[in-house]
Design a protein around this motif. Sequence first.
Motif, PDB file in Angstrom:
ATOM      1  N   GLN A 184       0.145 -10.371 -11.510  1.00 30.49           N
ATOM      2  CA  GLN A 184       0.485 -11.110 -10.300  1.00 30.49           C
ATOM      3  C   GLN A 184       1.384 -10.344  -9.340  1.00 30.49           C
ATOM      4  OE1 GLN A 184      -0.950 -13.836  -9.610  1.00 30.49           O
ATOM      5  NE2 GLN A 184      -1.761 -14.512 -11.589  1.00 30.49           N
ATOM      6  N   HIS A 185       1.952  -9.211  -9.766  1.00 28.64           N
ATOM      7  CA  HIS A 185       3.012  -8.603  -8.971  1.00 28.64           C
ATOM      8  C   HIS A 185       2.866  -7.088  -8.803  1.00 28.64           C
ATOM      9  CE1 HIS A 185       4.994 -12.319 -10.497  1.00 28.64           C
ATOM     10  NE2 HIS A 185       5.454 -12.348  -9.261  1.00 28.64           N
ATOM     11  N   LYS A 186       3.349  -6.637  -7.663  1.00 35.52           N
ATOM     12  CA  LYS A 186       3.761  -5.252  -7.491  1.00 35.52           C
ATOM     13  C   LYS A 186       5.223  -5.195  -7.916  1.00 35.52           C
ATOM     14  CE  LYS A 186       0.519  -2.939  -4.920  1.00 35.52           C
ATOM     15  NZ  LYS A 186       0.060  -1.554  -5.068  1.00 35.52           N
ATOM     16  N   ILE A 187       5.587  -4.162  -8.655  1.00 38.43           N
ATOM     17  CA  ILE A 187       6.933  -4.068  -9.194  1.00 38.43           C
ATOM     18  C   ILE A 187       7.553  -2.739  -8.760  1.00 38.43           C
ATOM     19  CG2 ILE A 187       8.361  -4.072 -11.277  1.00 38.43           C
ATOM     20  CD1 ILE A 187       5.972  -5.438 -12.710  1.00 38.43           C
ATOM     21  N   PHE A 188       8.772  -2.811  -8.238  1.00 38.03           N
ATOM     22  CA  PHE A 188       9.540  -1.618  -7.891  1.00 38.03           C
ATOM     23  C   PHE A 188      10.802  -1.611  -8.738  1.00 38.03           C
ATOM     24  CE2 PHE A 188      12.841   0.586  -5.450  1.00 38.03           C
ATOM     25  CZ  PHE A 188      12.218   1.797  -5.206  1.00 38.03           C
ATOM     26  N   VAL A 189      11.066  -0.485  -9.402  1.00 38.17           N
ATOM     27  CA  VAL A 189      12.227  -0.385 -10.299  1.00 38.17           C
ATOM     28  C   VAL A 189      13.414   0.207  -9.539  1.00 38.17           C
ATOM     29  CG1 VAL A 189      13.125   0.566 -12.451  1.00 38.17           C
ATOM     30  CG2 VAL A 189      10.700  -0.067 -12.278  1.00 38.17           C
ATOM     31  N   LEU A 190      14.474  -0.584  -9.424  1.00 39.56           N
ATOM     32  CA  LEU A 190      15.714  -0.088  -8.823  1.00 39.56           C
ATOM     33  C   LEU A 190      16.579   0.619  -9.853  1.00 39.56           C
ATOM     34  CD1 LEU A 190      16.774  -3.048  -6.522  1.00 39.56           C
ATOM     35  CD2 LEU A 190      16.307  -0.714  -5.780  1.00 39.56           C
ATOM     36  N   ARG A 191      16.725  -0.006 -11.024  1.00 43.97           N
ATOM     37  CA  ARG A 191      17.475   0.578 -12.123  1.00 43.97           C
ATOM     38  C   ARG A 191      16.781   0.231 -13.421  1.00 43.97           C
ATOM     39  NH1 ARG A 191      21.258  -0.193  -8.429  1.00 43.97           N
ATOM     40  NH2 ARG A 191      21.207  -2.457  -8.654  1.00 43.97           N
ATOM     41  N   GLY A 192      16.809   1.181 -14.361  1.00 47.41           N
ATOM     42  CA  GLY A 192      16.212   0.911 -15.657  1.00 47.41           C
ATOM     43  C   GLY A 192      14.929   1.689 -15.883  1.00 47.41           C
ATOM     44  N   LEU A 193      14.146   1.235 -16.853  1.00 50.38           N
ATOM     45  CA  LEU A 193      12.950   1.962 -17.262  1.00 50.38           C
ATOM     46  C   LEU A 193      11.942   0.984 -17.846  1.00 50.38           C
ATOM     47  CD1 LEU A 193      11.584   4.749 -17.731  1.00 50.38           C
ATOM     48  CD2 LEU A 193      12.749   4.815 -19.952  1.00 50.38           C
ATOM     49  N   LEU A 194      10.730   0.970 -17.290  1.00 49.00           N
ATOM     50  CA  LEU A 194       9.654   0.109 -17.769  1.00 49.00           C
ATOM     51  C   LEU A 194       8.591   0.949 -18.468  1.00 49.00           C
ATOM     52  CD1 LEU A 194       9.087  -2.351 -14.753  1.00 49.00           C
ATOM     53  CD2 LEU A 194      10.817  -2.443 -16.568  1.00 49.00           C
ATOM     54  N   HIS A 214       0.979 -10.933  -5.468  1.00 49.14           N
ATOM     55  CA  HIS A 214      -0.241 -10.351  -4.911  1.00 49.14           C
ATOM     56  C   HIS A 214      -0.473 -10.830  -3.487  1.00 49.14           C
ATOM     57  CE1 HIS A 214      -4.588 -10.500  -4.032  1.00 49.14           C
ATOM     58  NE2 HIS A 214      -4.626  -9.323  -4.627  1.00 49.14           N
ATOM     59  N   ASP A 215      -0.413 -12.145  -3.277  1.00 56.03           N
ATOM     60  CA  ASP A 215      -0.714 -12.686  -1.943  1.00 56.03           C
ATOM     61  C   ASP A 215       0.311 -12.235  -0.915  1.00 56.03           C
ATOM     62  OD1 ASP A 215      -2.910 -13.907  -3.032  1.00 56.03           O
ATOM     63  OD2 ASP A 215      -2.024 -15.918  -3.103  1.00 56.03           O
ATOM     64  N   ASP A 216       1.589 -12.232  -1.298  1.00 59.54           N
ATOM     65  CA  ASP A 216       2.634 -11.842  -0.354  1.00 59.54           C
ATOM     66  C   ASP A 216       2.543 -10.362   0.003  1.00 59.54           C
ATOM     67  OD1 ASP A 216       3.695 -14.354  -0.098  1.00 59.54           O
ATOM     68  OD2 ASP A 216       5.296 -14.056  -1.563  1.00 59.54           O
ATOM     69  N   PHE A 217       2.291  -9.510  -0.980  1.00 59.16           N
ATOM     70  CA  PHE A 217       2.218  -8.078  -0.692  1.00 59.16           C
ATOM     71  C   PHE A 217       1.000  -7.753   0.156  1.00 59.16           C
ATOM     72  CE2 PHE A 217       1.744  -3.538  -1.370  1.00 59.16           C
ATOM     73  CZ  PHE A 217       3.059  -3.096  -1.320  1.00 59.16           C
ATOM     74  N   GLU A 218      -0.123  -8.389  -0.138  1.00 59.98           N
ATOM     75  CA  GLU A 218      -1.315  -8.135   0.668  1.00 59.98           C
ATOM     76  C   GLU A 218      -1.123  -8.641   2.095  1.00 59.98           C
ATOM     77  OE1 GLU A 218      -3.873  -6.158  -0.476  1.00 59.98           O
ATOM     78  OE2 GLU A 218      -2.303  -5.956  -1.998  1.00 59.98           O
ATOM     79  N   ALA A 219      -0.376  -9.744   2.249  1.00 61.23           N
ATOM     80  CA  ALA A 219      -0.066 -10.230   3.596  1.00 61.23           C
ATOM     81  C   ALA A 219       0.818  -9.228   4.333  1.00 61.23           C
ATOM     82  CB  ALA A 219       0.613 -11.595   3.513  1.00 61.23           C
ATOM     83  N   LEU A 220       1.793  -8.649   3.633  1.00 61.65           N
ATOM     84  CA  LEU A 220       2.651  -7.636   4.255  1.00 61.65           C
ATOM     85  C   LEU A 220       1.830  -6.424   4.683  1.00 61.65           C
ATOM     86  CD1 LEU A 220       5.769  -7.720   1.880  1.00 61.65           C
ATOM     87  CD2 LEU A 220       5.674  -8.511   4.252  1.00 61.65           C
ATOM     88  N   ARG A 221       0.877  -6.026   3.863  1.00 62.01           N
ATOM     89  CA  ARG A 221       0.023  -4.890   4.226  1.00 62.01           C
ATOM     90  C   ARG A 221      -0.760  -5.180   5.500  1.00 62.01           C
ATOM     91  NH1 ARG A 221      -3.653  -2.787  -0.576  1.00 62.01           N
ATOM     92  NH2 ARG A 221      -4.245  -1.408   1.131  1.00 62.01           N
ATOM     93  N   THR A 222      -1.111  -6.428   5.710  1.00 56.61           N
ATOM     94  CA  THR A 222      -1.904  -6.802   6.881  1.00 56.61           C
ATOM     95  C   THR A 222      -1.087  -6.766   8.162  1.00 56.61           C
ATOM     96  OG1 THR A 222      -3.347  -8.214   5.530  1.00 56.61           O
ATOM     97  CG2 THR A 222      -3.311  -8.637   7.908  1.00 56.61           C
ATOM     98  N   VAL A 223       0.149  -7.258   8.079  1.00 61.68           N
ATOM     99  CA  VAL A 223       0.949  -7.418   9.302  1.00 61.68           C
ATOM    100  C   VAL A 223       1.893  -6.255   9.567  1.00 61.68           C
ATOM    101  CG1 VAL A 223       0.812  -9.925   9.164  1.00 61.68           C
ATOM    102  CG2 VAL A 223       2.763  -8.755   8.145  1.00 61.68           C
ATOM    103  N   ILE A 224       2.146  -5.413   8.557  1.00 61.15           N
ATOM    104  CA  ILE A 224       3.049  -4.270   8.742  1.00 61.15           C
ATOM    105  C   ILE A 224       2.269  -2.997   8.401  1.00 61.15           C
ATOM    106  CG2 ILE A 224       5.237  -3.183   8.091  1.00 61.15           C
ATOM    107  CD1 ILE A 224       6.276  -5.911   7.270  1.00 61.15           C
ATOM    108  N   PRO A 225       1.772  -2.280   9.388  1.00 61.19           N
ATOM    109  CA  PRO A 225       0.955  -1.091   9.119  1.00 61.19           C
ATOM    110  C   PRO A 225       1.645  -0.066   8.227  1.00 61.19           C
ATOM    111  CG  PRO A 225       0.860  -1.687  11.444  1.00 61.19           C
ATOM    112  CD  PRO A 225       1.906  -2.555  10.831  1.00 61.19           C
ATOM    113  N   GLU A 226       2.984   0.053   8.363  1.00 61.82           N
ATOM    114  CA  GLU A 226       3.703   1.038   7.558  1.00 61.82           C
ATOM    115  C   GLU A 226       3.613   0.731   6.064  1.00 61.82           C
ATOM    116  OE1 GLU A 226       5.621   0.944  11.626  1.00 61.82           O
ATOM    117  OE2 GLU A 226       4.838  -0.505  10.178  1.00 61.82           O
ATOM    118  N   ILE A 227       3.586  -0.548   5.705  1.00 66.58           N
ATOM    119  CA  ILE A 227       3.455  -0.914   4.295  1.00 66.58           C
ATOM    120  C   ILE A 227       2.071  -0.528   3.784  1.00 66.58           C
ATOM    121  CG2 ILE A 227       3.326  -2.866   2.682  1.00 66.58           C
ATOM    122  CD1 ILE A 227       6.138  -2.118   3.411  1.00 66.58           C
ATOM    123  N   ASN A 228       1.070  -0.726   4.594  1.00 70.56           N
ATOM    124  CA  ASN A 228      -0.279  -0.329   4.207  1.00 70.56           C
ATOM    125  C   ASN A 228      -0.367   1.189   4.026  1.00 70.56           C
ATOM    126  OD1 ASN A 228      -3.056  -1.193   3.712  1.00 70.56           O
ATOM    127  ND2 ASN A 228      -3.544  -0.019   5.550  1.00 70.56           N
TER     128      ASN A 228
END
Length: 203
Positions: free
Chosen positions: A54-64, A116-130
């Motif tokens: 369901q998610h894109k994940i960005f790690v600020l601290r730690g290790l996955l 998923h829905d929020d990130f894909e929406a960001l890709r649509t409205v913010i070209p830099e994210i895409n």
Amino acid sequence: MNISSLIMFDEFERYIRQYEPGLTREQMQLIRSKSVLKKVRRRQVLLHEGEVCQHKIFVLRGLLRTYGTANDGSEYVMKFTPEYEWITDPDSYFNRTPSELNIDAIEASDVVLWSHDDFEALRTVIPEINTLSEKLITQNMGVTQKRILLNISANAEEKYQYFIATYPDILRRVPLHMVASYLGVSRETLTRIRQGQAVAAKS
């Protein structure tokens, strides 16, 4: 957001502006509004096999760690994700199919999540994210191709040498059996390689 969350997102903003310095304050506010900041316990699972990712994940601290499970119950590690890197299961995330992988925390971690829905929406409205997303996909494809080539053409010692040259920090933070799993060799084989290198270094 509380103070801790604000500090965490400010750190993410500094990261993303290194790649996309032209983002406006309004665009960053929109990205912030769609993000979820989460503290993850050691060994906490973020994605279970059989779930749709369901998610894109960005790690600020730690290790996955991203890993699968064989029929005999053994684990095979696909990827380690340290600070300032992204992780998802791309097949499950994009195709909305059950994942064959698990994602958990090797260390207590701070992460930023986008649905998923929020990130894909960001890709649509913010070209830099895409643009950033396309860069990350291309980068990950390159890493995957390099790993496939190593698995086909390199022996165990060569694969280990590449790992320690490419991921020296991860080597210090990950149990030996996980490194062996990532390399596709037994722990005993990896131990022999390390011992042989130690002896060679002393001679």
